[in-house]
Design a protein around this motif. Structure first.
Motif, PDB file in Angstrom:
ATOM      1  N   UNK A  99       0.839  -1.203   0.000  1.00 33.21           N
ATOM      2  CA  UNK A  99       0.000   0.000   0.000  1.00 33.21           C
ATOM      3  C   UNK A  99       0.873   1.253   0.000  1.00 33.21           C
ATOM      4  N   UNK A 100       0.428   2.273  -0.731  1.00 36.16           N
ATOM      5  CA  UNK A 100       1.018   3.604  -0.631  1.00 36.16           C
ATOM      6  C   UNK A 100       0.402   4.295   0.575  1.00 36.16           C
ATOM      7  N   UNK A 107       1.367  -0.264  -4.818  1.00 37.50           N
ATOM      8  CA  UNK A 107       2.569  -0.536  -5.596  1.00 37.50           C
ATOM      9  C   UNK A 107       2.673  -2.052  -5.721  1.00 37.50           C
ATOM     10  N   UNK A 108       2.908  -2.559  -6.934  1.00 39.68           N
ATOM     11  CA  UNK A 108       3.017  -4.001  -7.138  1.00 39.68           C
ATOM     12  C   UNK A 108       4.302  -4.321  -7.896  1.00 39.68           C
ATOM     13  N   UNK A 130       2.132   0.976 -10.394  1.00 34.42           N
ATOM     14  CA  UNK A 130       1.380   1.781  -9.448  1.00 34.42           C
ATOM     15  C   UNK A 130      -0.081   1.630  -9.845  1.00 34.42           C
ATOM     16  N   UNK A 131      -0.925   1.302  -8.874  1.00 32.87           N
ATOM     17  CA  UNK A 131      -2.332   1.026  -9.159  1.00 32.87           C
ATOM     18  C   UNK A 131      -3.194   1.867  -8.236  1.00 32.87           C
ATOM     19  N   UNK A 132      -4.214   2.500  -8.810  1.00 34.32           N
ATOM     20  CA  UNK A 132      -5.140   3.325  -8.035  1.00 34.32           C
ATOM     21  C   UNK A 132      -6.560   2.809  -8.251  1.00 34.32           C
ATOM     22  N   UNK A 143       2.506   1.199 -15.398  1.00 33.61           N
ATOM     23  CA  UNK A 143       3.321  -0.009 -15.371  1.00 33.61           C
ATOM     24  C   UNK A 143       4.662   0.211 -16.059  1.00 33.61           C
ATOM     25  N   UNK A 144       5.729  -0.164 -15.385  1.00 32.10           N
ATOM     26  CA  UNK A 144       7.083  -0.053 -15.927  1.00 32.10           C
ATOM     27  C   UNK A 144       7.634  -1.460 -16.144  1.00 32.10           C
ATOM     28  N   UNK A 145       8.285  -1.669 -17.285  1.00 32.77           N
ATOM     29  CA  UNK A 145       8.884  -2.959 -17.593  1.00 32.77           C
ATOM     30  C   UNK A 145      10.100  -2.740 -18.482  1.00 32.77           C
TER      31      UNK A 145
END
Length: 183
Positions: A99-100, A107-108, A130-132, A143-145
């Motif tokens: 959790x933020x 955050x995952x 980052x998910x809201x 999403x970063x990859x």
């Protein structure tokens, strides 16, 4: 055909549902389910987890693919194209959800495996997201990859990265060779 359980209940439902779970537990479960379904390529159930105006942003996207998708329909169309045209269904290996400080923000850290259809190369995917949430559903994903890993899995040979005779190892081989063989 998917191996995902056909579970039609609204995982992202608010805590006042019959389950009585706190929002945090419901949202965490929805994130885990979202990524499980993403790797299995079960797009229909993924779309059940997101808001109608969901925003999905992947700032480092493969060339030719959009870096931002807005709305459930656009997300569904894009996922259907890129995942089924490029990758075999895969599997989620690991997910850590934190959790933020802000409510309904997460955050995952995700890992899983796909195989490219054309090259048959394995892609060990690692995502940081980052998910809201809004009203118990996923409203935004950033999403970063590692795009280079995807490009290589899709069949690219990159000198210095995955082509023998180039890169750091080639330099070490040169230095370890007898001096009379160096030119």
């Amino acid at each position: 055909m998917t191996t995902a359980r056909q579970d039609r209940r609204r995982i992202g439902a608010r805590s006042n549902s019959a389950a009585g779970l706190p929002d945090a537990a419901v949202e965490r479960a929805a994130i885990e389910r979202f990524y499980e379904l993403l790797f299995l390529q079960d797009h229909e159930q993924i779309l059940d987890l997101v808001t109608a105006d969901v925003r999905f942003h992947a700032p480092w996207q493969l060339p030719g693919l959009p870096d931002t998708l807005e709305g459930r329909d656009e997300l569904g169309e894009s996922m259907l194209w890129w995942s089924t045209e490029l990758w075999r269904p895969g599997s989620l290996c690991r997910i850590a959800v934190r959790a933020f400080a802000a409510p309904h923000a997460w955050f995952a850290d995700i890992e899983g495996d796909f195989t490219a259809l054309e090259s048959q190369r394995l892609y060990h995917a690692t995502f940081l997201s980052e998910i809201r949430f809004e009203n118990g559903q996923i409203a935004e994903v950033r999403q970063h990859h590692n795009t280079l890993n995807q490009i290589i899995a899709l069949g690219a040979d990159v000198p210095g990265i995955n082509v023998p005779g180039y890169g750091v190892d080639a330099h070490r081989d040169y230095l370890s060779a007898p001096s009379e063989t160096r030119t």
